[in-house]
Write a protein that holds these residues in place. Structure first.
Motif, PDB file in Angstrom:
ATOM      1  N   GLU A  87      -4.259   7.080  -3.020  1.00 22.01           N
ATOM      2  CA  GLU A  87      -3.469   7.598  -4.490  1.00 22.01           C
ATOM      3  C   GLU A  87      -2.049   7.493  -4.444  1.00 22.01           C
ATOM      4  O   GLU A  87      -1.305   7.867  -5.529  1.00 22.01           O
ATOM      5  N   GLY A  88      -1.481   6.964  -3.361  1.00 22.01           N
ATOM      6  CA  GLY A  88      -0.032   6.880  -3.120  1.00 22.01           C
ATOM      7  C   GLY A  88       0.429   7.965  -2.712  1.00 22.01           C
ATOM      8  O   GLY A  88       1.987   8.093  -2.876  1.00 22.01           O
ATOM      9  N   VAL A 124      -4.062   0.217  10.154  1.00 16.16           N
ATOM     10  CA  VAL A 124      -3.317   0.531   8.947  1.00 16.16           C
ATOM     11  C   VAL A 124      -2.162  -0.400   8.629  1.00 16.16           C
ATOM     12  O   VAL A 124      -1.100  -0.130   9.229  1.00 16.16           O
ATOM     13  N   PRO A 125      -2.062  -1.063   7.608  1.00 16.42           N
ATOM     14  CA  PRO A 125      -1.018  -2.218   7.470  1.00 16.42           C
ATOM     15  C   PRO A 125       0.230  -1.085   7.221  1.00 16.42           C
ATOM     16  O   PRO A 125       0.389  -0.105   6.623  1.00 16.42           O
ATOM     17  N   LEU A 126       1.384  -1.905   7.465  1.00 18.34           N
ATOM     18  CA  LEU A 126       2.751  -1.243   7.370  1.00 18.34           C
ATOM     19  C   LEU A 126       3.264  -1.869   5.840  1.00 18.34           C
ATOM     20  O   LEU A 126       3.175  -2.763   5.404  1.00 18.34           O
ATOM     21  N   LEU A 127       3.719  -0.626   5.098  1.00 13.78           N
ATOM     22  CA  LEU A 127       4.284  -1.151   3.649  1.00 13.78           C
ATOM     23  C   LEU A 127       5.715  -1.404   3.814  1.00 13.78           C
ATOM     24  O   LEU A 127       6.626  -0.405   4.196  1.00 13.78           O
ATOM     25  N   PHE A 142       9.791   0.818 -13.184  1.00 14.70           N
ATOM     26  CA  PHE A 142       8.613   1.528 -12.843  1.00 14.70           C
ATOM     27  C   PHE A 142       8.858   2.679 -11.523  1.00 14.70           C
ATOM     28  O   PHE A 142       8.133   3.794 -11.231  1.00 14.70           O
ATOM     29  N   GLY A 143       9.953   2.245 -10.827  1.00 13.55           N
ATOM     30  CA  GLY A 143      10.429   3.242  -9.759  1.00 13.55           C
ATOM     31  C   GLY A 143       9.585   3.011  -8.596  1.00 13.55           C
ATOM     32  O   GLY A 143       8.601   2.345  -8.504  1.00 13.55           O
ATOM     33  N   VAL A 185       4.875   1.799  -4.832  1.00 16.31           N
ATOM     34  CA  VAL A 185       3.931   2.349  -3.746  1.00 16.31           C
ATOM     35  C   VAL A 185       2.521   2.360  -4.082  1.00 16.31           C
ATOM     36  O   VAL A 185       1.738   1.536  -3.500  1.00 16.31           O
ATOM     37  N   ARG A 186       2.386   2.997  -5.496  1.00 15.58           N
ATOM     38  CA  ARG A 186       0.886   2.845  -5.886  1.00 15.58           C
ATOM     39  C   ARG A 186       0.662   1.495  -6.271  1.00 15.58           C
ATOM     40  O   ARG A 186      -0.664   1.401  -5.730  1.00 15.58           O
TER      41      ARG A 186
END
Length: 260
Positions: free
Chosen positions: A140-141, A154-157, A174-175, A180-181
């Motif tokens: 859900e971000g 788990v991928p890196l953002l 969007f901010g 992130v979402r």
């Protein structure tokens, strides 16, 4: 002159005599009421006053990363209190506040003397590097935990807004939380085989998201829209061009591949 009729005399006698007296309670009714009151009093004493139904133990289930003792401490269950009076809603609220890793929590009374804490933890789908640590992000971000080591698989953002006007406008509109979402949305739409090999999800703007795979290949995904169509297109494209190094499915109806 004729006197009153028989009906009139009966009506006058009824008015003068008034309503019939109330019947006294029957002994049987009084006995039943006494038994009911006694039972209610005994039940209240058993629930609130006796030592039979008081909290003595707390069980924890469903934890994966959190420790059971950690959950018990945050729950702060009032041991020794009557089980019926435990405020389960307040306990659930306290657990969510003190342990953000908890996604869902169900506090149940386990008669006659226990409290059960049934936990569902959040699962990271991306991580954000912060100094020498990593922040876990769920589907859900929500950024819910900071860990020393990134969880495996788990991928890196990476948020790398470009300096273009469109990218700056995207960030302002969007901010960062929305971006992130959007990255989470992309990660959730990836084909299973691609998801396993994805090491980095790079976000430059709302509609400029790129995947970096473990073998060095890259995928231009674009925005999070039309994720199912992009997933199908990418799967077909990788089969058709197995030696390609770069894939572009940002427009799923016009995909492209390059490099070898």
């Amino acid at each position: 002159m004729a006197g009153p009729t028989t009906a009139q005399r009966g009506a006058r006698q009824q008015e003068s005599s008034g309503p019939p007296p109330a019947r006294p309670p029957r002994p049987r009714t009084i006995a039943v009421l006494a038994v009911v009151l006694a039972l209610l009093g005994a039940g209240g004493w058993v629930l609130y006053g006796s030592q039979w139904l008081r909290v003595e133990h707390v069980s924890v289930s469903g934890t994966r990363v959190l420790g059971p003792e950690q959950v018990r401490e945050a729950a702060d269950v009032p041991l020794g209190e009557p089980l019926v009076s435990v405020d389960t809603e307040a306990m659930e609220s306290r657990l969510r506040q003190e342990l953000p890793r908890i996604d869902e929590i169900d506090v149940v009374r386990s008669w006659p003397r226990g409290i059960g804490l049934e936990v569902t933890e959040r699962t990271p789908v991306l991580v954000v590097e912060k100094g020498r640590k990593f922040v876990e992000v769920d589907d859900e971000g929500v950024r819910f935990a900071t860990v020393s080591d990134a969880p495996k698989g788990v991928p890196l953002l990476e948020l790398k807004p470009s300096r273009s006007r469109s990218a700056s406008a995207s960030l302002r509109r969007f901010g960062e939380p929305r971006l992130v979402r959007e990255a989470v949305r992309v990660a959730g739409a990836l084909p299973a085989a691609v998801a396993r090999r994805t090491r980095t999800v790079e976000v430059r703007s709302f509609d400029d998201i790129t995947l970096k795979l473990a073998d060095g290949r890259t995928v231009a995904w674009g925005s999070g829209e039309k994720g199912a169509a992009k997933a199908r297109t990418l799967t077909a494209l990788m089969k058709a061009a197995p030696d390609a190094r770069h894939f572009d499915v940002s427009v799923p109806t016009a995909p492209a591949s390059s490099g070898s």
